[in-house]
Design an enzyme around this catalytic site. Structure first.
Site, mmCIF file in Angstrom:
data_model
loop_
_atom_site.group_PDB
_atom_site.id
_atom_site.type_symbol
_atom_site.label_atom_id
_atom_site.label_comp_id
_atom_site.label_asym_id
_atom_site.label_seq_id
_atom_site.Cartn_x
_atom_site.Cartn_y
_atom_site.Cartn_z
ATOM 1 N N HIS A 1 -60.727 -13.135 38.665
ATOM 2 C CA HIS A 1 -60.659 -12.432 39.949
ATOM 3 C C HIS A 1 -61.362 -13.238 41.039
ATOM 4 O O HIS A 1 -60.856 -13.362 42.162
ATOM 5 C CB HIS A 1 -61.319 -11.060 39.844
ATOM 6 N N HIS B 1 -62.626 -12.963 32.430
ATOM 7 C CA HIS B 1 -61.741 -12.086 33.201
ATOM 8 C C HIS B 1 -62.208 -11.971 34.652
ATOM 9 O O HIS B 1 -61.409 -12.136 35.591
ATOM 10 C CB HIS B 1 -61.730 -10.699 32.537
ATOM 11 N N GLU B 2 -63.499 -11.720 34.852
ATOM 12 C CA GLU B 2 -64.008 -11.520 36.221
ATOM 13 C C GLU B 2 -64.002 -12.818 37.027
ATOM 14 O O GLU B 2 -63.773 -12.794 38.248
ATOM 15 C CB GLU B 2 -65.406 -10.912 36.190
#
Length: 402
Positions: free
Chosen positions: A212, A208-209
């Site tokens: 980003h 997920h990170e």
């Protein structure tokens, strides 16, 4: 640059009273079998700062310009990864096997986007202050300034037990230039594969990170209102997903919530996909904002890795502004400032690491300097600008378009 944290959207994994106060509704009970240090604390899934509307639109405009001017369909590449394992009196220790398994999870998750992750190094540091760092704090800046390895060419991953009850965060690519040491990803050590945070222990927090870090927003960005997350094939979503519901539809537009998307906030077992639109967007954003990241030339990579770790104080005193304009069509000016007289070389390399130009190699006085890079006889593509000042080496990139 003004950033607002998405803590209001962040999922609270435990502690229903806090979730109710934030208006997130009921929170599923997390099994207590793996109680840690006297009981499981509550967590927020993600602390990545969300862009303002203007920042998001500027990023979108830059991507559109690149698509029009380059005419290139980017298709992924290899990302070199350095793990920084931060502990506090032994707490937070990560095994080599966990690192291997985390890389396997990353490679499986990003295969559809064409990205491959390759381990470039691991270091281990015991520091109680850094172990509890939080976004945009002095602790974070100190840790990353000391540990970051060549941020332009490497994905730096920091494992610790973050403050503010966060599982992880990253900064979007427009947050400073490629060599900004704040770039990289921070994750809770308990979220790695075989970690202790039940339900969030399969390595998906890092997936997920990294999304980003490569430019993706949450799928619930802007709620049910356009432009959402700027990706056409992710349906609008009013708020973050909690736990792992069977299905969810929070907006009147067509399509159920993308609860299985890596950029939502469900439990690890339910996060399984990126869309084709997200894959294309990541590739475009990397080309615009992180052009030095993929498949770094080996000679530059090895030198930069050594210099970035051992000469951090010296390089911070040198201002390397890079090329302007960038991208460019025929010529671009490369600018830098020296704090004192130094021996300076400025060389241009192709994406394959071949020397293309030597723009200067001389003793220069303190002050501002510039050199003109002409690409009239070169093919379109990305070129690396290597500035050596004394023993310090810094790199930037420039994109030549026709």
């Amino acid at each position: 640059m003004q950033l607002r944290f998405v803590a209001w959207f962040a999922i609270l994994l435990i502690a229903p009273a806090s979730a109710s106060a934030a208006g997130l509704g009921a929170v599923p009970s997390i099994p207590q079998a793996e109680a840690h240090a006297g009981g499981l604390p509550s967590f927020q899934r993600c602390g990545t700062p969300s862009p303002s509307r203007d920042e998001a639109e500027q990023m979108e405009a830059a991507i559109r310009r690149w698509r029009v001017e380059s005419g290139v369909q980017a298709a992924g590449g290899t990302i070199k990864v350095t793990f920084h394992i931060i502990t506090s009196r032994g707490e937070g220790a990560i095994t080599d096997r966990q690192i291997e398994e985390q890389l396997r999870v990353l490679n499986l998750s990003y295969a559809s986007a064409g990205f491959r992750f390759e381990l470039a190094g691991v270091d281990r540091t015991d520091n109680a202050q850094w172990f509890r760092m939080a976004p945009l704090t002095a602790r974070e800046r100190q840790a990353k300034q000391a540990l970051a390895v060549d941020p332009a060419h490497r994905l730096n991953i920091y494992t610790c037990a973050p403050g503010r009850s966060l599982l992880g965060w990253a900064y979007l690519p427009f947050f400073g230039n490629e060599n900004q040491t704040l770039h990289g990803v921070v994750v809770h050590y308990g979220s790695l594969p075989s970690g202790w945070i039940s339900g969030y222990d399969r390595g998906t927090t890092l997936v997920h990170e990294v999304g980003h870090y490569l430019g993706l927003l949450h799928t619930f960005e802007n709620g049910c209102s356009a432009p959402g997350d700027f990706v056409e094939d992710t349906p609008f979503e009013a708020s973050a997903t909690i736990g792992m519901p069977a299905a969810r539809n929070t907006c009147p537009d067509a399509g159920e919530d993308p609860i299985h998307n890596y950029m939502d906030t469900a439990m690890d077992v339910g996060m399984t996909e990126f869309t084709a639109g997200q894959a294309e967007r990541m590739n475009a954003i990397v080309a615009v904002y992180r052009p030095s990241l993929l498949d770094a030339p080996a000679p530059l990579g090895r030198e930069a890795l050594v210099d970035a770790s051992s000469l951090a104080d010296q390089t911070r005193a040198i201002e390397f502004r890079g090329a302007f304009p960038n991208p460019f069509r025929t010529e671009t000016a490369i600018r830098f400032t020296l704090p004192r007289s130094e021996r300076v070389s400025l060389r241009i390399y192709s994406l394959a690491g071949q020397l293309v130009r030597t723009l200067m190699d001389a003793q220069l006085p303190a002050g501002a300097h510039s050199a003109l890079f002409s690409g009239h006889d070169l093919p379109s593509g990305t070129y690396y600008l290597a500035l050596r000042v004394g023993k310090a080496l810094m790199t930037r990139s420039a994109v030549l378009v026709r």
